[in-house]
Design an enzyme around this catalytic site. Structure first.
Site, short mmCIF file in Angstrom:
data_model
loop_
_atom_site.label_atom_id
_atom_site.label_comp_id
_atom_site.label_asym_id
_atom_site.label_seq_id
_atom_site.Cartn_x
_atom_site.Cartn_y
_atom_site.Cartn_z
N ARG A 98 -71.57 10.57 52.03
CA ARG A 98 -70.24 11.11 52.38
C ARG A 98 -70.12 12.55 52.13
O ARG A 98 -69.50 13.15 52.66
CB ARG A 98 -69.38 10.47 51.26
CG ARG A 98 -67.80 10.22 51.69
CD ARG A 98 -67.16 9.20 51.00
NE ARG A 98 -66.99 9.56 49.47
CZ ARG A 98 -67.49 8.74 48.39
NH1 ARG A 98 -68.18 7.59 48.97
NH2 ARG A 98 -67.51 9.11 47.27
N HIS A 148 -68.63 3.24 55.38
CA HIS A 148 -68.16 2.75 54.13
C HIS A 148 -68.76 1.39 53.84
O HIS A 148 -68.30 0.85 52.89
CB HIS A 148 -66.58 2.37 54.57
CG HIS A 148 -65.42 3.61 54.64
ND1 HIS A 148 -64.74 3.66 54.91
CD2 HIS A 148 -66.12 4.77 54.11
CE1 HIS A 148 -63.85 4.83 54.85
NE2 HIS A 148 -64.88 5.65 54.35
N HIS A 154 -68.02 15.25 54.37
CA HIS A 154 -67.08 16.27 53.86
C HIS A 154 -67.47 17.53 53.97
O HIS A 154 -66.65 18.65 54.16
CB HIS A 154 -67.11 15.96 52.37
CG HIS A 154 -66.24 14.73 51.70
ND1 HIS A 154 -65.16 14.87 51.08
CD2 HIS A 154 -66.21 13.64 52.26
CE1 HIS A 154 -64.57 13.55 50.85
NE2 HIS A 154 -65.38 12.80 51.58
N ASN A 175 -62.51 16.11 47.24
CA ASN A 175 -63.84 16.32 47.13
C ASN A 175 -63.99 15.91 45.43
O ASN A 175 -65.43 15.80 45.06
CB ASN A 175 -64.19 17.72 47.39
CG ASN A 175 -64.68 17.70 48.69
OD1 ASN A 175 -64.95 16.92 49.66
ND2 ASN A 175 -64.32 19.19 49.23
#
Length: 327
Positions: free
Chosen positions: A65, A194, A69, A96
């Protein structure tokens, strides 16, 4: 007699060609970028990550992830790794705060600096780590394009407007991905990330207690799943972690799509994939697959696409010695 003057159209085409060839930001991201300058770069990263995954496999999701980001804010430039003495960097921004594993990237960078000082960027380290944690969780391998350079700006406010929120609807998701040059297919494929990792209850409890359905629940969420989630997440819970893909949280597979198709996607942004014909068709395709189908190949392609977003190359940016601070 033929004119010696070039037509305006031909001049324009030549200018476009020259801009493409000469611009140092073009055509510099490639597989094997460090072949001559640091040929062991990917092997060094893999060695560190093999050690990390043996003792802390739960970091696979957060590290995957983190690359996402990073790329969605200022492009894939390692800006998510920068510290701020005043708490105003990207990593300090609410979207974050759930990221973990910065110390792993530091460990990777230290190993790279020892072998090849000042050569491999933090942005590239993030991209390689994202691939390696995917492989470590039985996911696909893809060739990582490298050649990114590190950005020198990290702004608290930018993740708030650039990162798709968990509550996003399908129109918002498509718009945000397209703004980064990514397609609807990239959206639905990358959502499959996910399949590994966990989430804090606070990221989805609005679907359990503050929505439009009976007793404040989200009508698009399976009722049995709601009951299970409520047993784990009470109102105001900020600390409990819940598996995003129950039953295979540490295995990269296509079961995420099976859950979404059964209205058991954890986030509103997962459920939203059923609200568009293209994304819904992909969810149904993968949920019906008896094995990996096309998902593994697709994921590598979409990760490569994402890894190209707004990159710094050539002489732009820098190669940080320490990922948390500019040189």
């Amino acid at each position: 007699m033929a004119s010696s003057k070039l037509s305006p159209c031909l001049i324009f085409l030549q200018l476009i060609f020259l801009l493409f060839v000469i611009n140092p930001a073009n055509a510099q991201l490639k597989v094997g970028f460090y072949k001559d300058t640091c040929p062991q770069a990917e092997a060094i990263v893999k060695k560190v990550m093999d050690q990390v995954m043996k003792v802390a496999p739960s970091l696979s999701g957060p590290l995957l992830r983190m690359h996402f980001h990073d790329c969605f804010v200022r492009g894939c430039d390692g800006s998510v790794l920068l510290n701020s003495s005043t708490g105003q960097a990207e990593k300090d921004s609410p979207p974050n705060l759930s990221l973990r594993g910065y110390q792993v990237i530091d460990r990777v960078k230290t190993a790279l600096e020892k072998e090849c000082p000042g050569v491999v960027s933090c942005a590239d380290a993030l991209a390689i780590v994202a691939r390696d944690v995917t492989v470590a969780t039985m996911g696909p391998f893809w060739e990582v394009e490298t050649g990114r350079r590190d950005g020198m700006v990290s702004n608290f406010s930018e993740p708030l407007t650039n990162l798709p929120p968990f509550s996003a609807n399908i129109s918002q998701l498509i718009s945000m991905f397209r703004s980064k040059g990514l397609s609807v297919k990239d959206l639905v494929v990358l959502s499959g990330g996910h399949t590994i990792g966990t989430s804090h209850c606070s990221s989805f409890t609005s679907r359990l207690y503050n929505s439009t359905g009976s007793n404040g629940t989200d009508p698009t969420l399976d009722s049995e799943y709601i009951a299970k989630l409520k047993s784990k997440c009470k109102v105001g819970d900020q600390t409990t972690l819940v598996e995003m893909d129950p039953g295979s949280v540490r295995t990269f597979d296509n079961s995420y799509y099976t859950l979404v198709s059964k209205r058991r996607g954890l986030f509103q942004s997962d459920a939203a994939l059923l609200d568009n014909s293209e994304t819904k068709a992909y969810v149904k395709l993968q949920s019906a697959a008896t094995h990996r189908s096309t998902f593994f190949k697709d994921f590598g392609v979409s990760m490569t696409n994402m890894g190209r977003v707004e990159v710094l190359t050539g002489k732009t940016g820098e190669i940080r010695k320490v990922c948390s601070k500019i040189n």
